[in-house]
Every structure is written in structure tokens, then in C-alpha cells.
Design an enzyme around this catalytic site. Structure first.
Site, PDB file in Angstrom:
ATOM      1  N   HIS A 260      45.992  40.624  48.578  1.00  0.00           N
ATOM      2  CA  HIS A 260      44.662  40.965  48.215  1.00  0.00           C
ATOM      3  C   HIS A 260      43.501  39.630  47.137  1.00  0.00           C
ATOM      4  O   HIS A 260      43.964  39.174  46.320  1.00  0.00           O
ATOM      5  CB  HIS A 260      45.595  42.170  47.028  1.00  0.00           C
ATOM      6  CG  HIS A 260      44.244  42.660  46.132  1.00  0.00           C
ATOM      7  ND1 HIS A 260      43.751  44.501  46.354  1.00  0.00           N
ATOM      8  CD2 HIS A 260      43.663  43.178  44.852  1.00  0.00           C
ATOM      9  CE1 HIS A 260      43.609  44.896  45.501  1.00  0.00           C
ATOM     10  NE2 HIS A 260      43.642  43.587  44.843  1.00  0.00           N
ATOM     11  N   ASP A 262      40.626  40.384  44.702  1.00  0.00           N
ATOM     12  CA  ASP A 262      39.402  40.786  44.960  1.00  0.00           C
ATOM     13  C   ASP A 262      38.471  39.972  44.751  1.00  0.00           C
ATOM     14  O   ASP A 262      37.846  39.238  44.501  1.00  0.00           O
ATOM     15  CB  ASP A 262      39.886  40.489  42.884  1.00  0.00           C
ATOM     16  CG  ASP A 262      40.910  41.709  42.999  1.00  0.00           C
ATOM     17  OD1 ASP A 262      41.104  43.298  43.381  1.00  0.00           O
ATOM     18  OD2 ASP A 262      42.130  41.699  41.677  1.00  0.00           O
ATOM     19  N   ASP A 372      44.561  48.863  44.557  1.00  0.00           N
ATOM     20  CA  ASP A 372      44.722  48.220  43.336  1.00  0.00           C
ATOM     21  C   ASP A 372      43.576  48.685  42.122  1.00  0.00           C
ATOM     22  O   ASP A 372      43.049  48.641  41.729  1.00  0.00           O
ATOM     23  CB  ASP A 372      44.516  46.748  43.310  1.00  0.00           C
ATOM     24  CG  ASP A 372      44.122  46.071  42.165  1.00  0.00           C
ATOM     25  OD1 ASP A 372      44.580  47.112  40.619  1.00  0.00           O
ATOM     26  OD2 ASP A 372      43.541  45.263  41.342  1.00  0.00           O
ATOM     27  N   HIS A 577      36.014  46.938  43.041  1.00  0.00           N
ATOM     28  CA  HIS A 577      37.505  47.843  42.092  1.00  0.00           C
ATOM     29  C   HIS A 577      37.056  46.854  40.465  1.00  0.00           C
ATOM     30  O   HIS A 577      37.765  47.448  39.524  1.00  0.00           O
ATOM     31  CB  HIS A 577      38.045  48.900  42.540  1.00  0.00           C
ATOM     32  CG  HIS A 577      39.331  47.600  42.717  1.00  0.00           C
ATOM     33  ND1 HIS A 577      39.261  47.467  44.260  1.00  0.00           N
ATOM     34  CD2 HIS A 577      39.997  46.277  42.529  1.00  0.00           C
ATOM     35  CE1 HIS A 577      40.374  46.122  44.598  1.00  0.00           C
ATOM     36  NE2 HIS A 577      40.324  45.518  43.399  1.00  0.00           N
TER      37      HIS A 577
HETATM   38 ZN   LIG Z   1      42.369  44.122  42.712  1.00  0.00          ZN
END
Ligand SMILES: [Zn+2]
Length: 1028
Positions: A260, A262, A372, A577
Site C-alpha cells: 500500500h 499512499d 484504506d 485518501h
Molecule cells: Zn492509505
């Protein structure tokens, strides 16, 4: 066969095995101490430091200075380039040799001009394999570069992870050498670690745990750390244990590598580009050595970054995508917030994402992937299905603070009835480590045991990147079918969901939104990002509409498709997000606001050009002639401000047809104008024939009367437009969370600096302004505006905000009694309770909505509209809009400064649908545009026969210059047949999906006046219109 005696002391046996592999105790004599063999220092190491992120080719031309271990580099966000010269002794022939590297920061090894391996201590990657088995023919003298980013996997928070970054942090190089790596020790350590974990996690209630205990103990007996030849017998004992198989009914864990990343969070976008490269190049190395390893990877934007910045790596990735091992998932441009983006933005997330995946890799993603994100809109199932996706993976609802979500595998049904198969990996993580604990949790936490026998386990360091390690793969490899643990198979989302689909008869259905009972402050934090998003969504909408009209009306007009794609992609990126929710650091906020600026500047220019193409002659030719463009699909009669010859603003009342243009006429003024009276007690009365409002000196509504029915909207004895301030100190996640207890700290804002006074004295517009003090440095100045013919009262608000841990809201206690309130969401709306009966109800003390929320009883209601806010709460009869927060982490300056925003209050008879609340909220957000030039008469491009159907989008079809794409949706929650008429030269029309793929199975039903369309409640329909 066992060494005797074996005493019945579980603890000593267990701890003996633990100490045998400890990296803290007895490393002088235990197995761990033997992991590395001979070492050699580097021949030389030198460094070049750069404030900017520069390319490899630029970096290697710089002057490198000698450096040594213990030296500190930085500060934060700088980059160090190390030149590493090393020599491998010939005597290490046949050995596995590593470059061992221990430093702060995130490293990338470059060899022969290519990135080859990521290095981070936090991600358990501290060595680069120079050779797996040294041969004489291999190079023994090697020069490498290590590009070291001066930030950790999670940025550089001062004191805690989410604190604002420390700009002065230094980064140290602790160790770098050439070392012999004992692979057989590593293998045996992995065996021991798994066995010890099995003993601990199965506990004393399981026979299998004891079998693991005695196996591990006997392995210690057999194993002499100084003698590699003793390892084989120990290993075969472990092997025997691991290969004792399960029965047929055992649960199957589908292990998938994941990382993951970001797209921006505690670090800026620019660093994410390098995080992708570091993480993914490491994945490629693992794929070369582990033929079964499968890796799932989301976010088209990140692929696009790597394609642009690391073309060599991108082609390696493409190779493994073709083999089905590096698997693009999600289908969206970024993993966007699931609440705040508009319906059309969500469609574009998929349209841009899926088009990218199709173009680069040859196929669309089949799964939506959003592990997430802080809640999931109830319109997502329909949007997913329209984009070719019927499967959804997330896990964030495991973070709920109050209620435990009851399913892991279920059908999720949206507001229109669309269903998608949804899976929450029961391990409640998207960054597992392939450990025994992960496998056991996957079975133990699974709330659909017996209904389904398959679950996902995503392994690999995440959030800040990092991804899987060889150790994780080794662990999973050993316990593929080990009695006592679930079966493990390296798998893909497609295999997992196919299994779930094939046996879904017992699965339950969850209807409506997936509301996250946490992070509810993210509807409000970083108000300027929210404003930027809303304004840019509206601007791109208007730009597309105007460009389509110009395209059909002026042969010479070129549709700005490339520019529009660029601007949309910037907008979509900011919907990531941790950006649109406001949970990012200040550097990211600055980048995001710059992107919004760019969209506004370029978009406005393009819009102006399109508008000019729609009218004849420029302003110069025709003097002051002005036309007005309405981009919405209903006729609008509104007061607009015309920029006069002098500086005075002139007002005009204009009527513009649906999706059309009208000249501004010097028409006779309408019968009911706005009148204002200052009453003897100092209160001010404004009325426009529709509404009559009384405002006190503090700017509060003492009364709001709906004239037609003489119905009072403000609750008896209460005041509307009451600003309130709350203490806002969450438990940890500062920018994210507002906790229920903040409601107990309510303080009304009542200190008047400037009492209410009349600004516009009536006619087409009446307005009243006042100024209040919030506290020492913070003030509110507001203009309350009532326009002729307007069914709502507007509050143009300016706040100077210098607060810490405070939450500003505005309240309207209204005379409405209803157990539920309605909130606009993407392409529709939903109801939430106004009471706190159950834990599920009171957990929703702060909720999100888009342009409006409404509280209605039979025959009457009040709607609260806004132009840039998303946080609401409606409890009993009090409607509250959340305005500003003041969290200090991860951005210490979040929301400080001046803010401008507008909200509006609209009392109505009947239902909100019948009263056109939805249309009014659109009008507030999509102002009429003035075009300088003449249009001889009013002209409309599209009309729709039913007020419940909204023509949301008009754009040029993707890659089809002669076609328009129009998107409509049913907004009332009703079944309806409606006629879409157009004055454009449409030759033929096709139904299509949200990816704009024509659907010949649904023929167009033509009526005399246009295309007949039948909608189910909240249904979205897209049409391709082929233009002559
Ligand atoms: Zn995230």
C-alpha cells in the site's frame, strides 16, 4: 528418536527455542549469530548531497566527497547519493554475497544505470544480493550508487508518526560492508520462527502446538550452529512437521503480495514517485527468484509515474503483468476517498484508471480495491458495475470505534439496488507479514465461517511503501498445507473472487453505505482543499458542457480533450485518501492547492474561450452586450451581477433555458422585489414574496417564514444561524477524528463586533452584514443575502481562523419533526436517523453529505445547502453544518487563515423532491456564466421532460471526436420515464456503460420529441450521441 529426557515443562522448552534464534540474547553461540559469515569493508564510500530530487544521470556527474560511518546527512527531504566501491574476495567462490546496508532514510541501489533494489531498515530490507553463488567469471570489483531519501517510510514526524515533520532531522549511515550470507542458516531460522509462533499462538489447548514444541526442541538438540552439516537433520524434522497435512475442509488463505503506497500523506507527491520505484523494483527482484510470487498493485497514477520516471523498471513490470504475476487492481486513477468526491469524479476515477490499465496492460481491472479509505458511498456499487467491476476488496471498517461490522464476505447493495461481491480480509490488515499470527487471525476473525471457505491475506510492508520480503515468501511457502493452520496458496484477486462467487449461496447482503465510525473530522479538515475540490468539479463540468455546445455550434472550435484529461487527472490525484480528507502534511496541502490553482486558471481560460465561441462577436464589437450560459438541465431564473462600466455592480434578473444561453434583457422588473425594513428594536426584516426573514443584531434568524403557507421554519424560542464552537481534542488521529465527547463542550458564538446592518437595501437583492468575534484572533463576517425570486436565503461567510483544537459549526433549530434526515450523496441521496436509539445510530453523530441535507416531515421541510462543505449532523430538529476545524497534526498550520464559503437555508412545502431542493443546491454550486457577446435569442441544447432526472454530464466521448457522451441520473428515488430532447444535430444514439462502451443490447427508444429513457430509482444512464 528424540533426545531424552523430555520434561513436561512447556515454558523452558519454548524459551530455549526462542533464545536459539534470538537476535538479542546468546548471539555469540546461537543460530542467529551465524546468519552472516566473513565480512569485508568497502573499498571506498563517498557522498553527494542534494536539496532536490535529481535524476541518476545528473547525480553521478556531481562531486562526491568521502564519508564515513556515523556521519549524519540531511536535513529532512534532502537526498544523499552514495558512491560505493567494493571488492569481493576470490576466496568466497561459491558463496552468497550481499552488500549489507544499514542507514536511516529510504535507499535505492543503482547498478549499471538502473534502479535494482530498495533498502529500508523499517521495511526489513537491509541487504542487496551481489551474487547468489560467486563464480570466477563474475565481476569482483563493483561500483554501485545508493540514492538515500532523507525521510523514513512514514515521513519525518517530530516525536510521533503523525506529528508535523521535523525539518531538521539528520540521517545516519550506520553500516555498509560486503558480507557472506549463510542461506542455510536463514532457512533454519525461518523454520524455528514458524514453529515457535505455532506453539505460542495455538496455545496450550491444542495438541498441534505441543507437536511443534517438541519438534523445535529436538531441532535445537540436533543443530550445532558452528557446524553447517548438522543443519540438514534439523531441517528435515521441521519439514516433516510442516508437511503433515490438513483435511479437505480446511480454510484456504489466498496470499497476495501487496504494497500500500499512499500517493501523498506524511511525505509529498514527489517522494511517492520514488517510493513506488523502490518498492516495485524490489518486487521484481523477488519475482525473479520466486516463480509463484504474485503481487497486487493499485492506482494507475503510480504506474503512470513509474512509466515516466523509470521506463526501464516499467518495462520489467509490464513483463510480469503479462505473465499474470504483477497484477494491476482497483481500476481507479488513485485510491480515492470514498465519501467526498462527486459522482462524476468517481466515474472519472474509474474512466481514467481503467483506460490506463487497458491501454498499458491490455485489460480492465475486475476488482475495485480500496483497503484504506474512511468510508464507502452507497452509490459505489452502481458506479463499479458501470465500470465493468463486480468485486470489491477493503478492510477499513475493522477500524470502527463503536460497532463491529458483521461480515467479511457479503454482497454489498447500493442505493439503486446494484450488488457487488465484497470481501474484507479477516486478518484486518493490508500489510501482513506472512506470519502464523496472520493466518490464524484470518480464520479466527472470519465472520462468515461456514458460509465461505476462502479469504485473502495481503502481505508486504505498506502505507509508506516497502512491500513484501523474501522472508515473508519463505514463511508462506513452508505452511502451504500444515495441519493446524489454514491452507495457504499464492493467489490472485481473480482466483479468490472466483472461489467466493462459485459458492456464494449462504452469503448475507448489506444494504446502504459502509460508514466508518472513525475519522469523521475528515469531512471538514483542510477547508481549502474541500473548496478547491468542489469548485474544480464544477468548473470542469461547466467547461465540458460549454465546449460540447461550442463544438456543435462552431465548426472552427477544437474540443480541449488533452487539456481536459490533464486537469481531470490533477483533480483526481487530489482526491487521494489522505489528501482530500485533509489528513496530510503541510507540504502536500501546498501541492494540492497549487494543483487546484492550475485547474482554475487553465480551466477558466478554456471556459472563456468556449463561451466566446457560443456568442457572436467579442465584447469589443458589440459593446456591453452580455449573454448568460446555464450548464444545468433546467430553466433558471436568477439574479446575476453584471460587471458595470463603472466599478458599481449592476444586477439583472435573467431567465436561461435548460443547458442553454440567453441574452441579458432589460426586462421589466418582476413584481415581487426584495424589501428590507429595519424595525424599531433594531432587528431587520427581509422579504421577497417567497420568504420573510427576521435577523437579530447578532445575525441570527429569529424567524424564517414561508410566505405562501405562512409556515414558520425556525423552531419556537430558538434562533437559526447560530455559530457554535466546540473543543476538539481527539484520542490520537488529530486531523482525522472528532470524538463524540466534543458535543459536550458546545459554546455559542455571540460576541458582536459589528451588529447586523443593511448592505443592499432591496430591489433585486437585499443583504445584511455583521461581524462576530469567535475568540481572541478569530472572527466571522457574514453577509446574509436574499434575492428576488430565490426560494432560499444565502449566507456568504468569511472567517479569519486562528484556533487550536476547536471546531466551528453553524446550527439551525427548525420546526420539523422526523426520525430521519436526508443527505445528498453521489448521484442520489440517503437517509440517516436523527435519534440515538442504538449504537449504530449514535456512532453517526457526525456524517457526510454533498451539496444539501434536508429534514422534512409530511408537507414541509427545511434544506441546508452549501458550496464547499461536507460535514453535517442533524440531531432531533437541529440541523448543523460543520465549518472549520483546527487540528495540529500532521499539519501544524491546518486551516489557519482566511476562509470564504457559502451555505443557504431553504424552507419548503411538500417534499424536498417536489420543492426542487436538489436543483437549488446545484444552482448554488454551478453559478450562471456571463459571456461577453451577443446571442440573438435564447437557445437550449438539451431538455428533459421529468424534473427527477438530472443531466449531470455532457462531454466529448473518449477518443471519438464526432460523439458526445451524456450522463443522466434519477435523483428523486423514483421510477420514471423521461424524454431527452436536443436541438443538436444528433444522428444516432447508443446506450453505453460508464467506460463509454456502447451497449447494443439496449436499443434506443425514440419518441417524437427525443429519446425516451426509463429509469429505476437512482439509476445512472449514459448515452453516446453521434453528431453530424
Ligand atoms: Zn492509505
Amino acid at each position: 528418536m528424540y533426545h531424552k529426557p523430555v520434561l513436561k515443562n512447556r515454558r523452558t522448552l519454548l524459551e530455549r527455542a526462542e533464545k536459539f534464534i534470538s537476535d538479542t540474547y546468546f548471539t555469540d553461540c546461537n543460530l542467529r549469530g551465524r546468519l552472516f559469515g566473513d565480512t569485508r569493508p568497502l573499498e571506498s564510500i563517498s557522498v553527494f548531497q542534494s536539496e532536490k530530487r535529481i535524476s541518476y544521470s545528473e547525480a553521478i556527474q556531481q562531486d562526491f566527497l568521502p564519508c564515513k560511518f556515523g556521519d549524519a546527512f540531511g536535513p529532512t527531504w534532502w537526498t544523499c547519493w552514495f558512491r560505493v566501491v567494493l571488492k569481493i574476495p576470490e576466496t568466497w567462490r561459491g558463496k552468497e554475497v550481499h552488500l549489507r546496508w544499514e542507514s536511516d532514510g529510504e535507499g535505492m541501489v543503482w547498478r549499471d544505470e538502473q534502479p535494482v533494489q530498495g533498502l529500508t531498515k523499517e521495511g526489513e530490507k537491509t541487504s542487496y544480493i551481489l551474487t547468489e553463488c560467486l563464480k570466477d567469471s563474475e565481476p569482483h570489483s563493483i561500483t554501485l550508487y545508493v540514492e538515500l531519501a532523507c525521510n523514513s517510510l512514514f515521513g519525518a514526524g517530530q516525536g510521533s508518526m503523525i506529528a508535523a515533520p521535523d525539518p531538521n532531522r539528520k540521517f545516519t549511515l550506520q553500516k555498509a560492508d560486503v558480507v557472506v550470507f549463510n542461506r542455510d542458516v536463514r532457512e533454519l531460522l525461518t523454520d524455528f520462527e514458524l514453529l515457535v509462533d505455532i506453539v505460542k499462538l495455538l496455545g496450550e489447548g491444542e495438541q498441534r502446538g505441543y507437536q511443534a514444541l517438541f519438534t523445535a526442541n529436538e531441532m535445537v538438540n540436533l543443530c550445532d550452529p558452528t557446524d553447517n552439516s548438522s543443519f540438514a537433520s534439523a531441517q528435515s524434522l521441521a519439514q516433516r512437521f510442516f508437511s503433515q497435512r490438513n483435511g479437505e475442509s480446511q480454510h484456504v488463505v489466498h496470499a497476495m503480495g501487496h504494497c500500500h503506497i499512499d500517493s501523498a500523506w506524511l511525505w509529498p507527491y514527489e517522494e511517492t514517485i520514488r517510493k513506488c520505484a523502490r518498492s516495485w523494483v524490489t518486487v521484481i527482484r523477488l519475482m525473479e527468484n520466486n516463480p509463484e510470487f504474485v503481487f497486487t498493485c493499485s492506482q494507475a497514477q503510480q504506474f503512470q509515474w513509474v512509466k515516466s520516471w523509470y521506463p526501464g523498471l516499467f518495462s520489467e513490470i509490464k513483463h510480469f503483468v503479462q505473465k499474470g504475476r504483477f497484477i494491476p487492481v482497483g481500476g481507479t486513477w488513485v485510491e480515492m476517498d470514498g465519501n467526498l468526491p462527486s459522482g462524476e469524479s468517481m466515474v472519472r476515477q474509474f474512466l481514467q484508471g481503467q483506460s490506463f490499465f487497458k491501454e498499458e496492460f491490455g485489460h480492465y481491472c475486475k476488482e475495485f480495491w480500496l483497503p484504506d479509505t474512511f468510508g464507502y458511498s452507497a452509490q459505489l456499487p452502481q458506479i463499479m458495475k458501470g465500470c465493468g467491476i463486480t468485486r470489491f476488496l477493503t478492510q477499513k471498517l475493522s477500524w470502527n470505534l463503536v460497532n463491529t461490522f458483521p461480515h467479511n464476505t457479503f454482497f454489498w447493495e447500493g442505493i439503486d439496488g446494484s450488488q457487488v461481491l465484497t470481501h474484507f480480509p479477516p486478518g484486518n490488515s493490508y500489510e501482513m507479514k506472512g506470519k502464523v499470527e496472520d493466518l490464524i487471525n484470518t480464520v479466527k476473525n472470519n465472520k462468515d465461517k461456514g458460509r465461505t471457505n476462502h479469504s485473502a491475506a495481503l502481505f508486504g510492508f505498506g502505507d509508506g511503501g516497502g512491500g513484501p520480503t523474501q522472508l515473508m515468501l519463505d514463511r508462506l511457502q513452508r505452511v502451504r498445507d500444515t495441519d493446524g493452520l489454514p491452507k495457504v496458496q499464492m493467489s490472485s484477486p481473480d482466483v479468490l473472487f472466483s472461489e467466493l462467487e462459485s459458492d456464494s449461496a449462504l452469503l448475507c447482503t448489506w444494504v446502504g453505505e459502509l460508514f466508518l465510525e472513525l475519522h469523521n473530522g475528515t469531512y471538514t479538515t483542510q477547508a481549502k482543499i474541500k473548496l478547491g475540490n468542489r469548485q474544480c468539479e464544477a468548473l470542469l463540468h461547466d467547461l465540458e458542457v460549454a465546449s460540447c455546445l461550442a463544438l456543435c455550434r462552431r465548426e472552427s472550435f477544437t474540443y480541449p480533450s488533452c487539456k481536459l484529461q490533464e486537469l481531470w487527472r490533477l483533480l483526481l490525484l487530489n482526491q487521494f485518501h489522505d489528501v482530500i480528507p485533509g489528513s496530510c502534511i503541510e507540504m502536500v496541502v501546498e501541492d494540492a492547492l497549487e494543483y487546484y490553482d492550475e485547474i482554475c486558471t487553465t480551466g477558466s481560460k478554456l471556459l472563456l474561450a468556449a463561451c466566446e465561441s457560443l456568442v457572436s462577436g467579442s465584447a469589443q464589437d458589440v459593446g456591453s452586450s452580455i449573454s448568460v450560459l446555464n450548464t444545468l438541465s433546467w430553466e433558471r431564473t436568477e439574479v446575476v451581477s453584471l460587471q458595470g462600466e463603472d466599478t458599481q455592480t449592476k444586477l439583472a434578473l435573467v431567465s436561461v433555458p435548460s443547458v442553454g444561453i440567453a441574452p441579458v434583457m432589460e426586462t421589466a422588473e418582476p413584481a415581487p422585489l426584495v424589501s428590507i425594513t429595519v424595525m424599531v428594536d433594531g432587528n431587520i426584516k427581509m422579504e421577497n414574496g417567497l420568504l420573510k426573514v427576521v435577523i437579530d443584531r447578532t445575525g441570527r434568524l429569529m424567524s424564517l417564514l414561508l410566505v405562501q403557507t405562512n409556515r414558520e421554519a425556525i423552531s419556537e424560542g430558538s434562533l437559526g444561524n447560530q455559530f457554535t464552537l466546540f473543543d476538539d481534542v481527539p484520542l490520537y488521529w488529530d486531523a482525522w477524528d472528532v470524538m463524540d465527547y466534543h458535543l459536550q463542550t458546545r459554546k455559542p458564538v455571540i460576541e458582536v463586533i459589528e451588529p447586523a446592518k443593511v448592505v443592499s437595501s432591496g430591489g433585486l437583492r437585499g443583504s445584511v452584514s455583521f461581524t462576530l468575534r469567535i475568540s481572541g484572533k478569530s472572527t466571522i463576517t457574514q453577509e446574509i443575502v436574499l434575492d428576488a425570486c430565490c426560494p432560499y436565503i444565502k449566507f456568504n461567510t468569511q472567517v479569519d481562523w486562528e484556533e487550536a483544537h476547536k471546531f466551528l459549526k453553524v446550527e439551525f433549530p427548525v420546526q420539523v419533526h422526523s426520525p430521519s434526515a436526508t443527505y445528498e450523496i453521489q448521484f442520489g441521496h440517503l437517509q440517516r436517523p436523527t435519534h440515538r436509539n442504538t449504537s449504530w445510530d449514535w456512532a453517526r453523530f457526525e456524517v457526510w453529505g454533498h451539496k444539501w441535507a434536508d429534514l422534512s416531515e409530511h408537507g414541509f421541510g427545511v434544506a441546508l445547502l452549501n458550496n464547499s462543505k461536507y460535514g453535517y449532523s442533524i440531531h432531533q430538529n437541529i440541523m448543523t453544518l460543520s465549518l472549520l476545524r483546527a487540528p495540529k497534526a500532521p499539519d501544524a498550520n491546518a486551516d489557519m487563515g482566511r476562509h470564504n464559503f457559502t451555505y443557504a437555508l431553504m424552507p419548503h412545502t411538500g417534499s424536498f423532491q417536489g420543492a426542487s431542493v436538489i436543483q437549488c443546491a446545484y444552482s448554488l454550486n454551478f453559478p450562471l456564466h456571463l459571456c461577453h457577446g451577443v446571442t440573438s435569442e435564447s437557445w437550449s441544447a438539451f431538455t428533459i421532460s421529468s424534473p427527477s432526472v438530472i443531466l449531470e454530464t455532457i462531454k466529448q466521448a473518449e477518443k471519438r471526436k464526432n460523439a458526445l457522451l451524456v450522463r443522466l441520473y434519477e435523483s428523486h428515488g423514483s421510477s420514471v420515464t423521461s424524454i431527452l430532447s436536443t436541438s443538436l444535430p444528433v444522428q444516432e444514439a447508443w446506450h453505453c456503460d460508464l467506460l463509454e462502451r456502447p451497449d447494443p443490447s439496449v436499443p434506443i427508444s425514440s419518441a417524437a420529441s427525443g429519446i425516451s429513457l426509463t429509469f429505476k430509482p437512482f439509476q445512472i444512464k449514459s448515452l453516446l450521441l453521434i453528431i453530424q
